[in-house]
Scaffold this motif. Structure first.
Motif, mmCIF file in Angstrom:
data_model
loop_
_atom_site.group_PDB
_atom_site.id
_atom_site.type_symbol
_atom_site.label_atom_id
_atom_site.label_comp_id
_atom_site.label_asym_id
_atom_site.label_seq_id
_atom_site.Cartn_x
_atom_site.Cartn_y
_atom_site.Cartn_z
ATOM 1 N N ASP A 47 61.652 11.824 45.006
ATOM 2 C CA ASP A 47 60.559 11.497 45.929
ATOM 3 C C ASP A 47 59.406 10.750 45.241
ATOM 4 O O ASP A 47 58.344 10.557 45.848
ATOM 5 C CB ASP A 47 59.998 12.759 46.613
ATOM 6 N N ASN A 48 59.612 10.340 43.977
ATOM 7 C CA ASN A 48 58.583 9.561 43.274
ATOM 8 C C ASN A 48 59.079 8.119 43.055
ATOM 9 O O ASN A 48 60.277 7.867 42.893
ATOM 10 C CB ASN A 48 58.246 10.191 41.923
ATOM 11 N N PHE A 49 58.116 7.195 43.000
ATOM 12 C CA PHE A 49 58.443 5.796 42.648
ATOM 13 C C PHE A 49 57.216 5.172 41.977
ATOM 14 O O PHE A 49 56.087 5.646 42.136
ATOM 15 C CB PHE A 49 58.876 4.990 43.876
ATOM 16 N N TYR A 50 57.478 4.135 41.220
ATOM 17 C CA TYR A 50 56.412 3.454 40.474
ATOM 18 C C TYR A 50 56.085 2.110 41.156
ATOM 19 O O TYR A 50 56.975 1.438 41.701
ATOM 20 C CB TYR A 50 56.824 3.193 39.029
ATOM 21 N N ILE A 51 54.806 1.727 41.069
ATOM 22 C CA ILE A 51 54.371 0.436 41.630
ATOM 23 C C ILE A 51 53.551 -0.336 40.594
ATOM 24 O O ILE A 51 52.998 0.256 39.657
ATOM 25 C CB ILE A 51 53.533 0.618 42.917
ATOM 26 N N HIS A 52 53.518 -1.630 40.815
ATOM 27 C CA HIS A 52 52.634 -2.509 40.020
ATOM 28 C C HIS A 52 51.681 -3.173 41.007
ATOM 29 O O HIS A 52 52.111 -3.819 41.960
ATOM 30 C CB HIS A 52 53.441 -3.575 39.272
ATOM 31 N N PHE A 53 50.371 -2.956 40.776
ATOM 32 C CA PHE A 53 49.398 -3.533 41.698
ATOM 33 C C PHE A 53 49.437 -5.067 41.630
ATOM 34 O O PHE A 53 49.338 -5.650 40.542
ATOM 35 C CB PHE A 53 47.979 -3.052 41.373
ATOM 36 N N THR A 54 49.564 -5.682 42.788
ATOM 37 C CA THR A 54 49.461 -7.149 42.838
ATOM 38 C C THR A 54 48.088 -7.580 43.346
ATOM 39 O O THR A 54 47.659 -8.703 43.093
ATOM 40 C CB THR A 54 50.553 -7.734 43.746
ATOM 41 N N PHE A 55 47.404 -6.685 44.078
ATOM 42 C CA PHE A 55 46.016 -6.961 44.482
ATOM 43 C C PHE A 55 45.285 -5.653 44.673
ATOM 44 O O PHE A 55 45.744 -4.750 45.376
ATOM 45 C CB PHE A 55 45.956 -7.765 45.774
ATOM 46 N N LYS A 56 44.110 -5.568 44.026
ATOM 47 C CA LYS A 56 43.208 -4.441 44.219
ATOM 48 C C LYS A 56 41.839 -4.993 44.587
ATOM 49 O O LYS A 56 41.336 -5.895 43.888
ATOM 50 C CB LYS A 56 43.088 -3.605 42.936
ATOM 51 N N PRO A 57 41.218 -4.506 45.647
ATOM 52 C CA PRO A 57 39.860 -4.960 45.964
ATOM 53 C C PRO A 57 38.935 -4.710 44.784
ATOM 54 O O PRO A 57 39.058 -3.687 44.089
ATOM 55 C CB PRO A 57 39.468 -4.088 47.170
#
Length: 758
Positions: free
Chosen positions: A732-742
């Protein structure tokens, strides 16, 4: 009508500005004397190129050479020899005898005998030198002949290049005394037997200065005075009554016999009857030689002409002009010559301007060269034919004006082409611009199938970023980014196909195919990623968010060419391989470079530094394909991306979120709940709360997420965009890479990570 004329003048303004400007410059150079030597050389060449004229048998020369001196046995011939020679010639009944030998002092033996011969020969003409400093340069005539008025001036006018092109008709030695030239005197004696006598007329012969002067008329000819700026001359000394000599040829143009043959009676009985016979030195040791237009020939040694033969040419000119109408050499007035130069300057400018554009550069060059050759032939032919008729028309200034205006127009067109190339170069690569301007097929609609390598790049999250910033700031960011990227693309000879906002499509192998197209594409991609460091430094200085770019590269066959219609077309490539390159780019995270199997094979695996590979099945592709992440390229480029490790740390307080999966640019309606449990500088680990289908996004998919208040009732952030990583997490876990953060959220996430690290 007036509007059309103005429009035409506006279009051709470069011609009517160039033509008079170049003509004025050439005329100024001519007036200052810079072209004088060239014009004299052209005059001489035209004279040498004329068809050989029939020998004038009315003129004969008795030449005194070294053999004659040897036969006499004295270095200076005594008066007795000249007396015997003249007596022998008198017996042959010539119309005139000219003694082109100074005899102002007696040379014994035989002086008295020579004086008696002088007094008893009415058709004998002696010489004196009247020009120059008295006592040093002037030479007195034989006293006996001077007393009878049978003396002519044998002065010759030598130009600055040591050639004799002008001859004297007469010289005013004082206000009341005019001395005929040696040649004129002999000619008058000949013409007198034909019933022709000179007539003096007052006429505005000096057209250039509108000054009245005395001119001679003899039979069919009017002998115009030479003026200081006639023909190619500039401010020349025109004192005396001068004319341009129309030579019949070079040395030995006239029949020449030796003095010993005359004295020994070896000539035919009728030889010399009714002739003009000149006596003079022809041996080199006497140093009575002058250079004439015939002295120099191409690739040959200069051969001077004996002075007596120069006088023979002028004598023949006077006689043949009076009796036969043989042309005298004339020239136009200065204003007419200026108009002539302006005409050829205009022709050169107009012709080059007219031929500046055609369908291909090769045709331009060919037609221009042919046109210039034909116009040059016309100029040279016209002036040469005019010269045959006795007119000395400016050829060198006209030719320089023709070439100068042509070069000026060519330079103007080249400058316009440079500006055009520079302008188009902002939108197209140099190779495409060259292909459009120089190739036969450059503007032809359609395309051809060829193997190319396609590079596509895109900034991660730039669409969302642009929504947060004013348009002016977005443009500033794009300009900084694109400048660095275009420098890298140009350095690797890529062809920019198009810009798509923050995306770039680059072709390698179009329009010019090279063996290393795929290698250059990969090297270009690495160079572009390395250049992002400088871009982000500038972003940081300006207070803008940092940027990340993904790049996809594919190699394959595509149709390349001008696609569109006659009204609008663009040079581009189309085909499935293009679409695949774009698909590869969408799989990238952070600063990744992903290449296809075909690109890997084209470059060679040993040349590349491969970080990882994976199988994906892009939309529209039936079978899964393997793609490779490139970290660098070896020789000859040796470019490598720095190793970056993204460390995920547990945070002290989990952050609740809502997230949705993106399908392209479209956000799915289904929202899922989750919590951020770990953070890294560029990404996060998320645990899904929902256990329904789709709650765990597939790797490499894109998601939109929003942070929630602790009670999960309200958003506390604007939209955040990220790409799901392939990094495996717990159930139930997954990793992300931010492509845009305010920008407002970046600091908060950074603080949360910092607190957890403590």
């Amino acid at each position: 009508m007036l509007t059309s004329l103005k429009k035409w003048l506006g279009k051709c303004r470069v011609v009517w500005i160039t033509a008079p400007s170049i003509a004025g410059l050439i005329i100024l150079m001519r007036v200052l004397g810079f072209l004088q030597l060239w014009e004299w050389a052209a005059f001489d060449q035209y004279m040498r190129l004329r068809p050989l004229e029939v020998r004038d048998n009315r003129i004969a020369i008795v030449g005194i050479d070294e053999a004659d001196v040897k036969s006499i046995g004295q270095p200076i011939l005594p008066d007795k020899v000249y007396a015997q020679l003249i007596e022998k010639l008198k017996a042959r009944q010539p119309r005139a005898i000219g003694l082109d030998v100074f005899r102002d002092l007696p040379v014994e033996p035989g002086h008295e005998q020579l004086v008696r011969v002088f007094k008893s020969t009415p058709n004998l003409v002696g010489i004196e030198k009247v020009i120059g400093e008295p006592g040093r340069e002037r030479v007195a005539p034989p006293p006996a002949l001077k007393a009878k008025g049978q003396v002519g001036a044998n002065d010759l006018i030598v130009d600055a290049d040591s050639k004799v092109r002008r001859g004297l008709i007469s010289v005013d030695t004082s206000p009341r005394e005019t001395v005929y030239s040696f040649s004129l005197y002999l000619a008058l004696l000949y013409l007198e037997a034909e019933g022709i006598t000179p007539k003096a007329e007052t006429q505005n012969s000096n057209v250039k200065h509108q000054k009245e002067s005395l001119i001679w008329r003899l039979g069919k000819a009017v002998f115009q005075r030479f003026e200081s700026d006639d023909g190619g001359y500039v401010r020349s000394d025109n004192r005396g009554y001068q004319v341009l000599i129309n030579y019949r040829g070079g040395a030995r143009t006239f029949e020449t016999v030796s003095m010993r043959d005359v004295l020994d009676g070896k000539l035919p009985p009728e030889w010399g009857r009714d002739h003009v016979i000149l006596i003079g030195f022809v041996g080199e040791s006497f140093q009575d030689f002058f250079y004439t237009p015939y002295s120099n020939r191409l690739l040959s040694i200069s051969h001077p002409t004996p002075g007596v033969e120069v006088h023979a040419n002028l004598t023949s000119q006077i006689i043949s002009a009076a009796l036969d109408g043989r042309p005298l050499i004339k020239s136009w007035s200065e204003p007419v010559e200026w108009l002539w130069i302006l005409l050829w300057s205009g022709i050169g400018a107009a012709l080059t301007w007219q031929l500046r554009y055609t369908k291909t550069v090769s045709k331009i060059s060919f037609r221009r060269r042919v046109g210039q050759v034909l116009v040059t032939v016309l100029l040279l032919g016209t002036t040469y034919i005019a010269f045959l008729g006795g007119w000395w028309i400016p050829v060198v200034p006209s030719f320089i004006a023709l070439v100068g205006s042509s070069i000026t127009i060519t330079a103007s067109v080249a400058n316009s082409t440079f500006i055009l190339r520079k302008t188009f170069g902002r939108y197209l690569s140099d190779e495409v611009v060259a292909n459009l301007l120089e190739s036969k097929e450059g503007l032809k609609l359609g395309g051809k199938r060829q193997k190319i390598t396609i590079l596509t790049s895109d900034l991660r999250g730039f669409t969302a970023l642009s929504e947060q910033l004013p348009p002016e700031e977005v443009v500033t960011i794009l300009n900084i980014y694109l400048k660095s990227m275009l420098d890298a693309i140009a350095a690797h000879h890529g062809t920019v196909d198009k810009f798509m906002g923050d995306g770039i499509m680059v072709l390698f192998g179009a329009p010019t195919v090279r063996d290393d197209d795929a290698k250059r594409a990969v090297a270009c991609a690495v160079a572009m990623q390395l250049a992002m460091s400088d871009v982000n430094n500038q972003m940081q200085q300006l207070g803008f968010p940092l940027l990340e770019m993904g790049i996809g590269i594919n190699t394959g066959e595509a149709v390349v060419g001008n696609i569109g219609s006659e009204k609008h077309s663009e040079y581009t490539a189309i085909g499935n391989e293009i679409n695949l390159a774009f698909r590869l780019e969408t799989y990238t995270t952070a600063s990744q470079i992903l290449i296809s199997e075909s690109t890997l094979q084209e470059v060679g695996e040993s040349t590349l530094s491969i970080n990882s590979h994976k199988q994906v099945q892009p939309k529209g592709v039936k079978q899964p394909i393997t793609i490779y992440e490139v970290r660098g390229i070896r020789d000859p480029y040796n470019l490598f991306l720095p190793e970056e490790e993204d460390i995920f740390l547990l945070i002290a307080e989990e952050i609740p979120i809502l997230y949705s999966v993106l399908d392209g640019k479209k956000v799915a309606e289904t929202q899922f709940q989750g919590r951020i449990i770990k953070l890294s500088p560029k990404g996060a680990e998320i645990t899904a709360i929902n256990h329904e289908e789709g709650a765990i996004p597939s790797p490499l998919s894109n998601i939109k997420l929003n942070l929630l208040e602790t009670d999960q009732t309200e958003y506390i952030s604007d939209d955040i965009y990220a790409k799901v990583l392939e990094k495996a997490g717990k159930l139930d876990n997954f990793y992300i890479h931010f492509t845009f953060k305010p920008p407002t959220l970046t600091q908060r996430l950074s603080q949360a990570r910092t607190r957890s690290h403590r």
